[in-house]
Design a protein around this motif. Sequence first.
Motif, short mmCIF file in Angstrom:
data_model
loop_
_atom_site.label_atom_id
_atom_site.label_comp_id
_atom_site.label_asym_id
_atom_site.label_seq_id
_atom_site.Cartn_x
_atom_site.Cartn_y
_atom_site.Cartn_z
N LEU A 151 -24.58 -88.56 -29.51
CA LEU A 151 -25.55 -89.63 -29.81
C LEU A 151 -25.42 -90.08 -31.25
CD1 LEU A 151 -28.98 -88.70 -28.17
CD2 LEU A 151 -27.30 -90.38 -27.43
N LEU A 152 -25.26 -89.10 -32.13
CA LEU A 152 -25.14 -89.43 -33.56
C LEU A 152 -23.88 -90.25 -33.82
CD1 LEU A 152 -26.26 -86.14 -35.32
CD2 LEU A 152 -27.24 -88.40 -35.62
N LEU A 191 -32.93 -89.11 -31.10
CA LEU A 191 -32.27 -88.98 -32.41
C LEU A 191 -33.29 -88.91 -33.54
CD1 LEU A 191 -29.15 -91.28 -32.83
CD2 LEU A 191 -29.29 -88.82 -32.67
N PRO A 206 -17.69 -104.42 -26.64
CA PRO A 206 -18.02 -104.42 -28.07
C PRO A 206 -19.17 -103.48 -28.39
CG PRO A 206 -18.76 -106.44 -27.00
CD PRO A 206 -17.99 -105.68 -25.97
N VAL A 207 -19.05 -102.83 -29.51
CA VAL A 207 -20.16 -102.01 -29.99
C VAL A 207 -21.20 -102.96 -30.56
CG1 VAL A 207 -20.81 -100.27 -31.69
CG2 VAL A 207 -18.69 -100.04 -30.42
N ALA A 208 -22.48 -102.65 -30.31
CA ALA A 208 -23.56 -103.62 -30.52
C ALA A 208 -23.57 -104.27 -31.90
CB ALA A 208 -24.89 -102.97 -30.24
N GLU A 223 -26.17 -96.48 -41.82
CA GLU A 223 -27.27 -96.40 -42.78
C GLU A 223 -28.55 -95.87 -42.13
OE1 GLU A 223 -27.50 -99.66 -45.85
OE2 GLU A 223 -29.27 -100.05 -44.66
N MET A 224 -28.81 -96.35 -40.90
CA MET A 224 -30.04 -95.94 -40.23
C MET A 224 -29.96 -94.47 -39.80
SD MET A 224 -32.91 -97.32 -39.72
CE MET A 224 -34.18 -96.08 -39.50
N ARG A 265 -22.35 -92.22 -31.63
CA ARG A 265 -22.58 -93.58 -31.09
C ARG A 265 -23.52 -94.37 -32.00
NH1 ARG A 265 -24.94 -92.27 -25.63
NH2 ARG A 265 -25.25 -94.50 -25.45
N ALA A 266 -24.55 -93.71 -32.47
CA ALA A 266 -25.50 -94.39 -33.36
C ALA A 266 -24.82 -94.73 -34.69
CB ALA A 266 -26.72 -93.50 -33.60
N GLU A 302 -22.77 -97.80 -34.69
CA GLU A 302 -23.59 -99.02 -34.76
C GLU A 302 -24.19 -99.25 -36.14
OE1 GLU A 302 -25.99 -98.82 -30.83
OE2 GLU A 302 -26.66 -100.54 -31.98
N ASN A 303 -24.77 -98.22 -36.71
CA ASN A 303 -25.55 -98.41 -37.94
C ASN A 303 -25.62 -97.08 -38.71
OD1 ASN A 303 -27.44 -99.00 -39.90
ND2 ASN A 303 -28.78 -100.15 -38.52
N PHE A 327 -30.80 -98.63 -32.49
CA PHE A 327 -29.43 -98.48 -32.01
C PHE A 327 -29.34 -99.16 -30.66
CE2 PHE A 327 -30.33 -94.60 -34.58
CZ PHE A 327 -29.60 -94.99 -35.69
N ASP A 332 -27.01 -99.90 -28.52
CA ASP A 332 -26.25 -99.34 -27.40
C ASP A 332 -26.89 -98.08 -26.83
OD1 ASP A 332 -24.35 -101.25 -27.26
OD2 ASP A 332 -22.84 -100.19 -28.41
N LEU A 333 -27.84 -97.53 -27.53
CA LEU A 333 -28.52 -96.32 -27.06
C LEU A 333 -29.80 -96.73 -26.33
CD1 LEU A 333 -26.52 -95.07 -29.06
CD2 LEU A 333 -28.34 -93.57 -29.86
N LEU A 336 -33.89 -97.92 -20.79
CA LEU A 336 -33.15 -99.17 -20.97
C LEU A 336 -32.46 -99.17 -22.35
CD1 LEU A 336 -33.21 -101.46 -18.88
CD2 LEU A 336 -34.72 -102.71 -20.43
N PRO A 337 -31.23 -99.73 -22.44
CA PRO A 337 -30.62 -99.84 -23.77
C PRO A 337 -31.53 -100.63 -24.71
CG PRO A 337 -29.01 -100.33 -22.07
CD PRO A 337 -30.34 -100.23 -21.38
N ALA A 366 -30.95 -100.86 -16.05
CA ALA A 366 -30.16 -101.53 -17.09
C ALA A 366 -28.98 -102.24 -16.42
CB ALA A 366 -29.64 -100.50 -18.08
N PRO A 367 -28.70 -103.47 -16.82
CA PRO A 367 -27.54 -104.16 -16.23
C PRO A 367 -26.25 -103.46 -16.65
CG PRO A 367 -28.46 -105.42 -18.06
CD PRO A 367 -29.37 -104.26 -17.84
#
Lengths: 241, 339
Positions: free
Chosen positions: B217-218, A103, B335-337, B227-228, B220-221, B224-225, A92, A94-95, A131-132, B16-17
Motif C-alpha cells: 500500500l505504501l 495507511l 496510468p497511475v492517478a 509527500e503525503m 502504491r501510495a 502517487e504522492n 491516494f 488509486d487506493l 471504492l477507489p 468500482a468500475p
Amino acid sequence: MSQALLTLEGVHTHIGQYHILQGVDLVVPRGELTVLLGRNGAGKTTTLRTIMGLWPPSKGTITFDGQPIGGQATPDIARLGIGYVPESMGVFADLTVAENMRLAARLGPPDATRLDWIFGLFPALKRFWQLPAGLLSGGQKQMLSIARAIVEPKSLILIDEPTKGIAPAIIEGMITAFKELKRDKTTILLVEQNFRFAASLGDSVAVMDDGRIVHRGTMQALASDSALQSRLLGLSLAAHQ
Amino acid sequence: MATTTARPAPDELPKAPRDLLPVFIPPILALAALPLVGSPTTWVTLTVAALAMGMMIFVIASGLTLIFGLMDVLNFGHGAFIAVGAYIAMTVLGPLSGWVQSDALTLNLAALFLAVIAAMVGTGVLGLAFERIIVQPVYGQHLKQILITMGGLIVAEQLIHVVWGGDQKPMPLPNGLRGAITVGDFALEKFRLLAVAVGLTVFIIMQLVLNRTKVGLLIRAGVENREMVEALGYRIRQLFVGVFIAGSALAGLGGTMWALYRETLTAAIGGDIMVLVFIVIIIGGLGSVGGCFLGAILVALMANYTGYLAPKIAVASNILLMVAILMWRPQGLYPVARR
C-alpha cells in the motif's frame, strides 16, 4: 489564553529564489481552534508546509509541545502527533477509501469505535468504503482527507482551506465535524478563506500578509469588528452572509 | 476501545468500475496475427516464444517501473544489473557444470536456483551501492539522473570486461530444459514454459505484495504522492532503498533468464534489451505493475510476429505500437492517478 502547543518565532522560508515567509510569529494555543486568514499568496499554505517540514525554514524557531521541530524530517514531525490535511487533499486516488484509512492508521488497524465516530461525521466514507478514492467527489475527497488525519488521535491538526470548491451542504457537515473535534480538545490550525466558516469555528485568529503575521487576537473580536475585517482582509463578515 | 477493524457490510457498497479494455489487446493482437502467419503450429511457436520473452522483459521492467514511479528516478543504469546478474549466474553455473549437464531435471533446477539466488543477491547489493553512491546525489534532477546512470552503465560494462573478459561467453541451458514438450502438433520449448512460469510467479507475488500488504500500500501510495506518505509519518526514504534493491534483484533474475534464453552472454546484454524495457514501462504507464505486465506481453508479441512476417520492420514495430497506444492513452495503459 491556554498554554501554547505550537509556536513559530521569526520563521523565514525560501522556496528557490523566493522569500515567502519573512519572519512569522505565531502561537497556537493547546485545545483551541486557531484560524489563519489572509489573502491569496500571503504565505498561509507555506506556513503549514513549513511546520510539517515539507519546506524547511531557512531561519527561525518552530516549537511543538516544548520541542524544537524546525528542520526535522516530515515523517518525524508527523510522528509527534501532527496531522496534515493539504489544500490538494492528498488522497491516494488509486487506493480505496479503506486503504487510505488503513495507511493513515500508522500504529495498527483503524480502531473500530473511532471509525464508527468518523462514519458518523462523514457517512459517505462508509458508503464508499471499498471504492477507489479517485472516484469520490471533491467534497467526499475532502471528508476522506480530514478523516485520515483524525483516524488516530492527534495532538495537532493542520488543515489547509477545507472548504475550497466544496458544496455548502458538505461545509455544514465539516462545521459539525470540527465542532466535534473541538469538543474532543483537539488543537487545530485552520487556514481558511471562507470567513463565515472560519468565524463559526475559530477561537483565536491570526491574519497574514506578505509572509508575516499582521494581526493576532480572538476570532470573536475580529468577527464583531467589521472595520478591522475591512482593514485586514478587505471584507466584512456581513458581506459573506 | 475495541481494536478490531470495522468493515461495513459489502452489500451496502457500490461496485468500482473495472478498466479491462487493455487486457483484451494482447489476445486481439495474437488472433489478428494468426491469418497473417498462416500455419497454426508456427503461430503457437511464435506466441509461446513471445509470452516467454514478454515474461522475461516484465521481470526486468517491473522493478524499473516501480523505481521510476516511486522515486521519480530515470535509471538508465538498470541494464548494468541485467548484465551483472547474468555474469554472476554464469559464474555460479560454471562449477556446477555436472549438475547443469546432468539428465536429472532436479539437479538442473537446483543449479539454476542457486545461480538465480546468487544473481539476485549480487544485483541487490549492487543496487544498494548504486542507489547510495550514484542515484542519491541526483534525486529530483532528471537530466543529471540520465547522465550519471548512463555513466554508471558504461562503468559497469567496463568492469565486467575487467572481471570476466570482453569476449562473448556461452551460457548453456541445463540439459533437462533443452528440447520441447509436444502437445498434439505443437512443440512447446521447455525453457520458454519455465520463463512463462517464472514471470507469472513474479507478477502474482508482486500483485499480492502491492495489494495485500501495508508495504505494498505504501509503495502504491508513494507512487502517487510521496509527500503525503511522508506527512502520514512514514519514512519513504527507507522504502525507496528497499524498492531499488528489489528492482535491481529482479533485473538480475531477468538478466539470468535472458542470457539462458540467448545461450550467450556479453557485457552489452543489458543495454541491448533496455530499449524494449523502456517501451514497456511507457506503454504500461509509469509506475504501474499491471500495465508493465500487459506492455511486456504486447511488445514481445509484436516483436515476434513482425520478426517472422517482416523482419526489416521488427524494431520499428514496437515504436509504432508505443505511438499507437500513447495516442489512445497518453499516460499509458494503466496510468497511475497522480504524479
